[in-house]
Design a protein around this motif. Structure first.
Motif, PDB file in Angstrom:
ATOM      1  N   THR A  34       6.575  -1.660 -13.296  1.00  0.00           N
ATOM      2  CA  THR A  34       6.825  -0.879 -12.136  1.00  0.00           C
ATOM      3  C   THR A  34       7.813   0.294 -12.221  1.00  0.00           C
ATOM      4  O   THR A  34       7.510   1.313 -11.865  1.00  0.00           O
ATOM      5  CB  THR A  34       7.167  -1.824 -11.099  1.00  0.00           C
ATOM      6  N   LYS A  64       3.354  -3.962  -2.822  1.00  0.00           N
ATOM      7  CA  LYS A  64       4.670  -4.562  -3.112  1.00  0.00           C
ATOM      8  C   LYS A  64       5.356  -3.579  -2.677  1.00  0.00           C
ATOM      9  O   LYS A  64       5.403  -2.263  -3.091  1.00  0.00           O
ATOM     10  CB  LYS A  64       4.700  -5.020  -4.694  1.00  0.00           C
ATOM     11  N   ASP A  66       8.397  -3.014  -3.743  1.00  0.00           N
ATOM     12  CA  ASP A  66       9.240  -2.335  -4.780  1.00  0.00           C
ATOM     13  C   ASP A  66       8.867  -0.832  -5.041  1.00  0.00           C
ATOM     14  O   ASP A  66       9.894  -0.385  -5.695  1.00  0.00           O
ATOM     15  CB  ASP A  66       9.504  -3.240  -6.135  1.00  0.00           C
TER      16      ASP A  66
END
Ligand code: ADP
Ligand code: MG
Length: 229
Positions: A34, A64, A66
């Protein structure tokens, strides 16, 4: 182009913009995929298009949160960050019951019921119920009629079918279950198991109902409306 990393390595890599049209990052959890992807996108956002000289705009669709770090690295006017299932950010709204362009209703109800039952570990007998329910709702919304009779069915079918939602599927199954006699225990159990999987759609204000239960907000349109800078 394939770049192979191991976690211990600490090397700078230069990737030509033309080399990253389709990129597949793979590795174990926590290996930095990521982080690497966010950095690649942040770098890309500085690159200019060869023909127009304009900088790229970034549309990021993710499940997600993040990826939110990206908003500290790219100017807001050039970034559309859509986080699936996160009502705090701008979630991706879509209604899986809305039939995609050019697909026939009977085909779509089968695909939808199949995916649903596989995802939730339900048997073929449950799938039959789910298909029946979806088809009844499509029928009530005059989707089948349009698919058979209208010349422009490819445009009309998505429009009509978006009235069908998982919340309506929930209510329809609930009604069918309540109509069963007490002796029909096996059938009742099957309905209850399906309802259990759909329980969040039984509540009008659940996150699932709000995000996947209406197609009024068209995310694809929201993206194409974003101005170029
Ligand atoms: N190049 C790097 N150097 C040091 N730490 C890193 C590096 N890349 C990622 N990390 C850290 O490792 C952790 C996991 O990274 P992440 O990108 O979330 O991994 P993945 O997406 O592969 O699960 C995070 O705490 C992140 O800050
Ligand atoms: Mg990750």
């Amino acid at each position: 182009m394939i770049i192979n990393f191991t976690k211990a390595e600490n090397s700078n890599v230069n990737i030509p913009v033309s080399g990253i049209t389709n990129t597949f990052l793979t590795g174990p959890a926590g290996s930095g995929k990521t982080t690497a992807a966010i950095n690649i996108v942040a770098e890309l956002s500085k690159a200019k298009r060869e023909n127009s000289g304009k900088r790229l705009r970034i549309v990021c669709m993710t499940q997600k949160s993040d990826w939110r770090t990206l908003s500290t690295l790219v100017e807001p006017e050039r970034l559309k960050l859509l986080v699936l299932g996160d009502p705090e950010s701008e979630p991706i709204h879509f209604n899986p019951c809305k039939i995609p362009y050019g697909i026939l209703p009977g085909e779509w109800s089968d695909i939808l019921a199949d995916l649903f039952c596989r995802a939730y570990g339900l048997l073929a007998s449950a799938k039959k119920i789910v298909v029946d329910v979806i088809n009844e709702l499509y029928k009530n919304a005059e989707v089948f009629e349009a698919a058979e009779k209208s010349e422009s069915w490819k445009e009309i079918v998505p429009e009509l079918s978006q009235k069908v939602t998982f919340s309506k599927i929930y209510k329809n199954i609930e009604t069918r279950m309540n109509a069963l006699a007490d002796q029909e225990r096996i059938q009742k159990d099957m309905f209850a198991r399906i309802l259990d999987r759909l329980s969040s759609f039984g509540r009008e204000n659940s996150v699932e109902s709000r995000i996947f239960g209406n197609a009024k907000r068209d995310q694809i349109k929201a993206m194409s409306d974003m101005p170029m800078t």
